[in-house]
Write an enzyme that holds these catalytic residues in place. Structure first.
Site, mmCIF file in Angstrom:
data_model
loop_
_atom_site.group_PDB
_atom_site.id
_atom_site.type_symbol
_atom_site.label_atom_id
_atom_site.label_comp_id
_atom_site.label_asym_id
_atom_site.label_seq_id
_atom_site.Cartn_x
_atom_site.Cartn_y
_atom_site.Cartn_z
ATOM 1 N N ASP A 44 -53.152 -67.013 -13.671
ATOM 2 C CA ASP A 44 -53.604 -66.055 -14.677
ATOM 3 C C ASP A 44 -52.373 -65.449 -15.355
ATOM 4 O O ASP A 44 -51.246 -65.936 -15.177
ATOM 5 C CB ASP A 44 -54.490 -64.993 -13.992
ATOM 6 C CG ASP A 44 -55.509 -64.367 -14.932
ATOM 7 O OD1 ASP A 44 -55.148 -64.070 -16.078
ATOM 8 O OD2 ASP A 44 -56.670 -64.167 -14.514
ATOM 9 N N ASP A 88 -58.377 -67.687 -23.021
ATOM 10 C CA ASP A 88 -59.138 -66.483 -22.688
ATOM 11 C C ASP A 88 -59.037 -65.492 -23.858
ATOM 12 O O ASP A 88 -58.275 -65.683 -24.800
ATOM 13 C CB ASP A 88 -58.542 -65.885 -21.408
ATOM 14 C CG ASP A 88 -59.390 -64.783 -20.806
ATOM 15 O OD1 ASP A 88 -60.578 -64.663 -21.163
ATOM 16 O OD2 ASP A 88 -58.857 -64.021 -19.962
ATOM 17 N N GLU A 124 -62.510 -63.906 -28.289
ATOM 18 C CA GLU A 124 -63.669 -63.503 -29.088
ATOM 19 C C GLU A 124 -63.304 -63.147 -30.534
ATOM 20 O O GLU A 124 -64.199 -63.314 -31.378
ATOM 21 C CB GLU A 124 -64.382 -62.332 -28.397
ATOM 22 C CG GLU A 124 -65.044 -62.681 -27.086
ATOM 23 C CD GLU A 124 -64.043 -62.905 -25.954
ATOM 24 O OE1 GLU A 124 -64.316 -63.744 -25.083
ATOM 25 O OE2 GLU A 124 -62.982 -62.252 -25.967
ATOM 26 N N ARG A 183 -63.339 -69.127 -23.131
ATOM 27 C CA ARG A 183 -64.329 -68.085 -22.870
ATOM 28 C C ARG A 183 -65.300 -67.936 -24.042
ATOM 29 O O ARG A 183 -66.496 -67.852 -23.852
ATOM 30 C CB ARG A 183 -63.645 -66.741 -22.570
ATOM 31 C CG ARG A 183 -64.638 -65.711 -22.036
ATOM 32 C CD ARG A 183 -63.954 -64.501 -21.448
ATOM 33 N NE ARG A 183 -63.359 -63.635 -22.468
ATOM 34 C CZ ARG A 183 -62.701 -62.519 -22.192
ATOM 35 N NH1 ARG A 183 -62.531 -62.145 -20.933
ATOM 36 N NH2 ARG A 183 -62.184 -61.779 -23.162
ATOM 37 N N ASP A 235 -66.228 -62.826 -16.662
ATOM 38 C CA ASP A 235 -65.766 -61.940 -15.590
ATOM 39 C C ASP A 235 -66.943 -61.386 -14.795
ATOM 40 O O ASP A 235 -67.319 -60.216 -14.914
ATOM 41 C CB ASP A 235 -64.935 -60.807 -16.180
ATOM 42 C CG ASP A 235 -63.653 -61.308 -16.819
ATOM 43 O OD1 ASP A 235 -63.239 -62.431 -16.501
ATOM 44 O OD2 ASP A 235 -63.068 -60.576 -17.637
ATOM 45 N N HIS A 263 -62.212 -68.109 -8.439
ATOM 46 C CA HIS A 263 -61.273 -67.241 -9.143
ATOM 47 C C HIS A 263 -61.622 -65.791 -8.856
ATOM 48 O O HIS A 263 -62.799 -65.425 -8.833
ATOM 49 C CB HIS A 263 -61.355 -67.512 -10.646
ATOM 50 C CG HIS A 263 -60.490 -66.617 -11.488
ATOM 51 N ND1 HIS A 263 -59.153 -66.408 -11.228
ATOM 52 C CD2 HIS A 263 -60.772 -65.905 -12.618
ATOM 53 C CE1 HIS A 263 -58.652 -65.587 -12.143
ATOM 54 N NE2 HIS A 263 -59.616 -65.268 -12.993
#
Length: 928
Positions: free
Chosen positions: A398, A512, A515, A594, A610, A668
């Site tokens: 990450d 990630d 959006e 994502r 998440d 994860h």
């Protein structure tokens, strides 16, 4: 009151309003026939009219209406058919506000929890809409003109609309409504163009003239699939609305949301606006998928796709009916006629594109966490997994590997050994995947951070309305945002990745925060006034603003304003990322994103975000992954054992069992929580996790073949039970079990403290995957033993599953001998197939560098037919056949005519071992 009438010969254009089965058009037989808004309810309107007159007369005789005068046209609209005329949130809708829009006002009780239910303000039957002024034939269908003579209540009504209808295939209809005079933004998605009109469509099409409406039927059954006469069409510059009746309540899709697979039609609203938020019921989540699948009575299915990327909401109500509301673009619908659900999804993907074929290693087990702290600690986890011989294909990191959370950097102290770790992974046949975010740090001195300096020089970031880079805040602090709608940005992205890959030779990428996510609302300066950031209508987005935890809708991008492109951001980044990986590695790309949008499966997979280490989150992952199967993104999974919060040993064991059957399987979790990789648990739990991963690895040939079928023809990999049993109404709401392909039923334990699980077993013979013992079900709920170390798997009769002796990586597994599991039907037949290639080269199917085998059983003869072969097939052998459901003990077994030793068990399992047969050669095996 204005009545809905079908177009007749009195209309100026003598074109038809009905499309017959041969694709020709004719006039409706009757003239002036009522076709009011509630056509789908039979004679409801006529009854309403008669009742209205009767009630009105009685009221006059008895002294009038009690209280305020209520027009009869309002009071007799059934509650379930009241279409919301005032959908604005955070507004107390009064009678005055409602009637200012020309609508009916009747107060209704709220639902439990204060949720909105029956709208208080709703359209009367005579609310002004568009009129179909003309309709002409074209080579592919029809073109029409729609005219509105009375403005609705949102600014900038578009009074003249163009209607385009194309009968693209026998199972696909394309209906598009847009501004007749001026171009509007349309989604820059490449879609297929029909070359000729469908000759034998499964559908027939009618239009209502005044007000305009579409009536679409399935020819074979007469079922009305769409009836847009139920509410007025509104087409303003920033408010587009169209409603339809639905033929049943069995509705699926419309992502991304957390909830059951089957949507509730009890006054629920689904918002599509990409948003960074932990998955929560009723929130708009990371992706936008304006597609639904609906199961009709009798087992037929159809799908509807609205090709529109603007902020949108879909309102569902118990009529049953559905209302699309979007705040930009055009109304561009594709309707897919199936007629079975598998075919609907295939037809949908013929428009948006089939998913990419993943590398084989992508289907292995992946391990990650935020908070390893260092490359050495990451390495220790990898070594522990190897020490316990637990399968693992990929190790991830990450954002903690980065220097100051900046993309394309490595923490020089804590992750100094990262290149050595990656080298070690590669030596052991394993892969390395790292995270990237689209927010590029903007705070360093000039010359200190090439990605920002170069992106700024080339003008590759989102800009404000003033033409300056929009500054937000993400993990590294103040950031700019890459504009992936600009082809030059793709080149810059590639160059950054090339520079980094020379130092850390990663194998896949995890994109990630796309959006895009922003820790601020809009930017460091907020957002400017105007109708992009504050539109006349804002759908029911979390935060009540388009800029909530993202960038300003007014931000400028190369292709358009962010108002139009927001929901495409993750797709465009995935496209750039997949392209870069191909150029850097020369192999199939592996990308997990994502944020997603239709066609995303061509470039990436998806994880469900998440989640939390809770039992309900484990359950919700199943409808999540099944929904993304509908969306054409088969490479999907959830964070196994949960991302946030602390897991328990029992929860993590059960979740590892379920997660081993996610198409994409990754464990994860977040920082500052205890580790949850398999090595940290008790020997019993660790063994259970290892065993279920070995089961997954044994099934890799089967899973890989399913992905091939997804890539080539749009099949689903993980699929709901109703896809295989659409006529069985008991399957329509099932989302605690699922199938791999058509053959393997997965029934996980989803609650604590139990040693059994109850699952639905559809009608037919099913075999225990591990033992071959049979269950003959009439279509019923069955209680199954499920101790902590056991996951229930059942093989469907009539199937052949190619399996393999598992290794600890997919690379090690790939060279091991195969075992074919044959599950005989009640008529002693079976079928299966196997796709085989080197597991990573580009376009192996397209180039012919693959092997494809088909397995058939009939009359006690198993036949393997090689339809295509390559050199890879010569490296692997078929060693064992296990045949379930051989009811009589055989006296002998013949392999290609030669007698062969065998074993036969009391549970009717015939096994033949030591076959040593090359995958490149066909064979037959007979039992007598």
């Amino acid at each position: 009151m204005k009545s809905y009438q079908k177009l007749t010969t009195a209309v100026s254009q003598p074109a038809a309003c009905r499309v017959e089965e041969e694709g020709a058009a004719r006039m409706p037989a009757s003239r002036g026939k009522l076709a009011r808004w509630w056509v789908g309810s039979g004679l409801l309107v006529a009854a309403v009219l008669l009742s209205t007159i009767t009630v009105w007369v009685l009221r006059q005789v008895s002294g009038g209406w009690p209280g305020p005068t209520l027009p009869p046209k309002c009071s007799l609209v059934p509650e379930s058919h009241r279409f919301d005329c005032y959908p604005e949130r955070r507004v107390v809708v009064t009678q005055e506000l409602c009637e200012s829009r020309g609508c009916c006002f009747i107060e209704s009780p709220l639902l439990s929890g204060g949720k909105r239910g029956v709208p208080w303000c709703f359209y009367p039957p005579d609310f002004p809409s568009y009129t179909l002024e003309s309709l002409n034939q074209t080579a592919l269908g029809m073109v029409g003109l729609l005219v509105r003579r009375e403005k609705a209540y949102y600014p900038r009504d578009i009074l003249m609309l163009r209607l385009d209808v194309e009968f693209e295939t026998d199972t696909r209809l394309h209906i598009k409504i847009t501004d007749a005079a001026n171009p509007r933004y349309e989604v820059p998605l490449k879609v297929p163009r029909a070359m000729k009109r469908a000759e034998n469509p499964l559908y027939s099409l009618d239009f209502s003239r005044d007000p305009f409406g579409v009536l679409l039927r399935r020819r074979a059954t007469g079922t009305v699939l769409l009836n847009t006469t139920v509410a007025p069409l509104i087409f303003a510059d920033q408010f587009l609305q169209i409603a339809t009746s639905l033929p049943s309540r069995f509705l699926y899709g419309l992502g991304e949301h957390r909830g059951t697979l089957l949507h509730s039609l009890d006054w629920s609203t689904l918002t599509l606006w990409a948003r960074d938020v932990s998955p929560t019921e009723s929130f708009n989540l990371y992706g936008a998928h304006p597609f639904y699948l609906l199961m009709e009575e009798g087992g037929d299915a159809h799908g509807v796709f609205l090709l529109n990327s603007n902020a949108m909401e879909v309102a569902l109500q118990p009529a049953p009916s559905l209302t699309w509301r979007t705040i930009g673009g055009v109304l561009d619908f594709y309707i897919f006629l199936g007629p079975d659900p598998n075919m609907v999804i295939q037809q949908y993907q013929q428009v948006i594109g089939f998913p990419a074929m993943p590398p084989l290693w992508a289907l292995g087990f992946h391990l990650c966490r935020w908070g390893y702290g260092s490359s050495n600690e990451t390495w220790q986890t990898v070594r522990a997994m190897r020490n316990y011989q637990i399968p693992q294909d990929a190790q991830w990191n990450d954002i903690d590997y980065m220097d100051g959370y900046r993309d394309f950097t490595v923490d020089p102290q804590k992750f100094a050994s990262l290149p050595s770790l990656v080298e070690d992974l590669h030596k052991h046949g394993q892969r390395y995947v790292m995270i990237l975010d689209p927010g590029i740090s903007s705070t360093g001195p000039h010359g200190s951070y090439w990605p920002f300096d170069e992106g700024l020089r080339r003008g590759l970031f989102l800009n404000t309305t003033q033409g300056q880079p929009l500054i937000g805040q993400v993990w590294p602090g103040y950031t700019t945002f890459a504009d992936f709608s600009n082809p030059d940005t793709h080149r810059w992205w590639l160059e950054n990745l090339q520079r980094f890959h020379a130092h850390v030779p990663f194998d896949g990428l995890w994109i990630d925060m796309n959006e895009p996510s922003n820790f601020m609302d809009g930017s460091e300066d907020g957002c400017p006034p105007g109708e992009l950031d504050s539109p006349p209508y804002t759908p029911a987005v979390l935060g009540d603003s388009l800029s909530a935890k993202t960038v300003c809708a007014s931000a400028k991008q190369k292709a358009s304003v962010h108002y139009n492109l927001h929901n495409l951001y993750g797709l465009m980044e995935a496209k750039a990322t997949a392209s870069a990986l191909i150029q850097i590695r020369g192999k199939r790309p592996f990308v997990i994103s994502r944020s997603t949008f239709p066609s995303q499966g061509r470039y990436s997979g998806h994880w469900l975000g998440d989640n939390r280490s809770q039992w309900k989150d484990m359950y919700y992952s199943i409808p999540g992954l099944l929904s993304f199967s509908l969306f054409g993104i088969p490479l999907v999974g959830a964070d196994i054992c949960g991302f946030s919060g602390s897991t328990s040993e029992e929860l993590c064991t059960r979740w590892m069992q379920l997660g081993a059957f996610y198409p994409f399987a990754r464990n994860h979790n977040t920082q500052n929580e205890k580790a949850q990789d398999p090595t940290v648990f008790s020997p019993a739990a660790r063994t259970a996790m290892k065993d279920v991963l070995l089961t997954r690895y044994s099934l890799l040939p089967f899973l890989y073949t399913l992905f091939h079928r997804a890539h080539v023809q749009g099949d689903t990999v993980a699929r709901p039970l109703f896809f295989e049993f659409p006529w069985d109404v008991a399957t329509l709401g099932l989302d605690k079990q699922f199938l791999w392909g058509r053959s393997l039923l997965v029934t996980p334990v989803l609650e604590p403290g139990v040693d059994s699980v109850t699952g639905y077993v559809p009608r037919g013979v099913w075999y225990d995957f591990y033992t071959g013992s049979s269950v003959n079900s009439s279509g019923e709920m069955l209680k199954m033993s499920a101790p902590l170390e056991h996951l229930n798997l059942h093989v469907r009769e009539g199937s052949v599953l190619p399996t393999q002796k598992p290794g600890t990586t997919s690379e090690a597994t790939q060279g091991n001998p195969l075992r074919l599991i044959v599950a005989l039907s009640s008529s002693a037949t079976a079928w299966g197939d196997l796709f085989w290639d080197d597991g990573e080269s580009l376009d192996t199917f397209e180039r012919g560098s693959y092997s494809y085998l088909v397995f058939n059983v009939t009359q006690n003869i198993f036949t393997c037919t090689v339809l295509h072969t390559s050199t890879e097939a010569t490296k692997v052998t078929i060693d064992t056949l296990s045949i379930f459901g051989v009811w009589e003990p055989p006296s002998k077994v013949l392999l290609n005519g030669q007698e062969k030793p065998f074993s036969y068990l009391d549970n009717q399992v015939l096994a033949v071992s030591d076959l040593g047969l090359s995958l490149s050669q066909g064979f037959s095996l007979q039992w007598l």
